[in-house]
Design an enzyme around this catalytic site. Structure first.
Site, short mmCIF file in Angstrom:
data_model
loop_
_atom_site.label_atom_id
_atom_site.label_comp_id
_atom_site.label_asym_id
_atom_site.label_seq_id
_atom_site.Cartn_x
_atom_site.Cartn_y
_atom_site.Cartn_z
N GLY A 64 0.68 -1.27 -0.02
CA GLY A 64 0.10 0.05 0.04
C GLY A 64 0.85 1.43 0.05
O GLY A 64 0.21 2.39 -0.04
N THR A 66 3.40 4.22 -1.47
CA THR A 66 3.14 4.96 -2.90
C THR A 66 4.48 5.65 -3.01
O THR A 66 5.46 5.63 -1.89
CB THR A 66 2.04 6.04 -2.95
OG1 THR A 66 1.96 6.78 -1.95
CG2 THR A 66 0.83 5.01 -2.67
N ALA A 88 -1.78 -1.65 -4.76
CA ALA A 88 -2.65 -0.62 -4.77
C ALA A 88 -2.49 0.71 -4.01
O ALA A 88 -1.77 0.75 -3.14
CB ALA A 88 -3.96 -1.38 -4.17
N ASN A 90 -4.72 2.88 -3.50
CA ASN A 90 -5.89 2.95 -2.28
C ASN A 90 -6.67 1.59 -2.42
O ASN A 90 -6.89 1.09 -3.32
CB ASN A 90 -6.65 4.11 -3.12
CG ASN A 90 -7.78 4.68 -2.12
OD1 ASN A 90 -8.34 4.15 -1.46
ND2 ASN A 90 -7.60 6.15 -2.04
N HIS A 121 -4.81 16.21 0.31
CA HIS A 121 -4.42 15.38 1.36
C HIS A 121 -3.85 16.14 2.70
O HIS A 121 -3.70 17.57 2.63
CB HIS A 121 -3.60 14.41 1.11
CG HIS A 121 -3.94 13.09 0.26
ND1 HIS A 121 -4.25 13.48 -1.03
CD2 HIS A 121 -4.10 11.89 0.48
CE1 HIS A 121 -4.67 12.11 -1.39
NE2 HIS A 121 -4.68 11.37 -0.33
N HIS A 122 -3.91 15.61 3.73
CA HIS A 122 -3.44 16.20 5.08
C HIS A 122 -1.85 16.71 4.85
O HIS A 122 -1.39 16.76 3.80
CB HIS A 122 -3.30 15.41 6.19
CG HIS A 122 -2.44 14.05 5.82
ND1 HIS A 122 -1.48 13.95 6.35
CD2 HIS A 122 -3.10 12.94 5.29
CE1 HIS A 122 -0.98 12.89 5.92
NE2 HIS A 122 -2.00 11.92 5.07
N LYS A 125 1.32 14.58 4.47
CA LYS A 125 1.70 13.58 3.37
C LYS A 125 2.95 14.21 2.68
O LYS A 125 3.20 15.37 2.09
CB LYS A 125 0.28 13.52 2.26
CG LYS A 125 0.50 12.60 1.48
CD LYS A 125 -0.73 12.18 0.62
CE LYS A 125 -0.43 11.17 -0.54
NZ LYS A 125 0.09 10.03 0.10
#
Length: 234
Positions: A64, A66, A88, A90, A121-122, A125
């Site tokens: 997961g 990235t 993935a 997501n 996003h927050h 990130k």
């Protein structure tokens, strides 16, 4: 995300048990030995030793993380030849449905509609664009016969001239504690279509990652699987 996966698994002890939680590469081999599957939410730099440990122990791997570069992606592709592996950007059921809908919309609307992706996003990130936005760009490029490497446009600044019809615009917004918002905009003369997914909790991603791990245990090696395979959307 690691914390969220652990919490989600602990709420479903009949289905899942967290066997180990390695934090450093030198712990991978011993930690992986007793498990049925490995779930990775870490940093891109961990992927090479993690792949090696999973290949040596022949353990299915759900990735997961990235932000991989081309060499790291190539290493993942190579490992999938002999290792059950799922990658993935997501794990949300909703986001993976968004991938499917974006593909269908791009095909149906055709080249008269410009393609733009906006992700939020927050503030903490580290990578941009998000892996989900990158995957959306790949989906749109595939539907239109375009190339993400050549046709993606990451933001605009200054006198950039008219928009090229082949562009896939990708725009990253960072702030606050936003878990993850993604919008695909299809814009033509006189009308627009927008597809949006908003996540309000990381639990949806954690539950999807566990679902992916349970699915992958029973699958052979040979290629990189993704959540569209898990959900039967392919």
């Amino acid at each position: 995300m690691g914390v969220a996966v652990i919490a989600c698994a602990e709420r479903d002890l009949d289905a899942f048990t967290i066997v180990s939680r390695p934090r450093r590469a030198e712990e991978f081999a011993a930690a992986i030995a007793p498990v049925d599957a490995v779930i990775d939410f870490s940093l891109p730099g961990s992927i090479e030793p993690l792949l090696a440990a999973c290949e040596n122990a022949r353990k299915p791997l759900v990735i997961g993380t990235t932000g991989y570069d081309a060499a790291q992606r190539a290493a993942i592709e190579a490992a999938a030849v002999t290792l059950p592996l799922l990658l993935a950007s997501n794990f949300s059921v909703g986001v993976n449905t968004l991938f499917w809908l974006a593909r269908k919309a791009a095909e149906a609307l055709g080249p008269d509609f410009d393609l733009e992706i906006i992700e939020t996003h927050h503030r903490l990130k580290k990578d941009a664009p998000s892996g989900t936005a990158q995957r959306l760009a790949e989906v749109l490029a595939g539907a239109r016969g375009l190339s993400v490497g050549q046709d993606a446009r990451h933001g605009r600044d200054g006198i950039v001239g008219p928009r090229d019809a082949r562009e896939i615009g990708i725009h990253s917004v960072r702030g606050g504690d936003v878990v993850g918002d993604h919008t695909v905009l299809f814009a033509s003369l006189g009308e627009r279509v927008e597809l949006t997914h908003r996540a309000s909790s990381r639990e949806t991603f954690a539950a999807g990652a566990l679902r992916a791990a349970a699915w992958l245990v029973h699958r052979p090696a040979g290629r990189v699987h993704d959540m569209e395979d898990v959900l039967g959307l392919r």
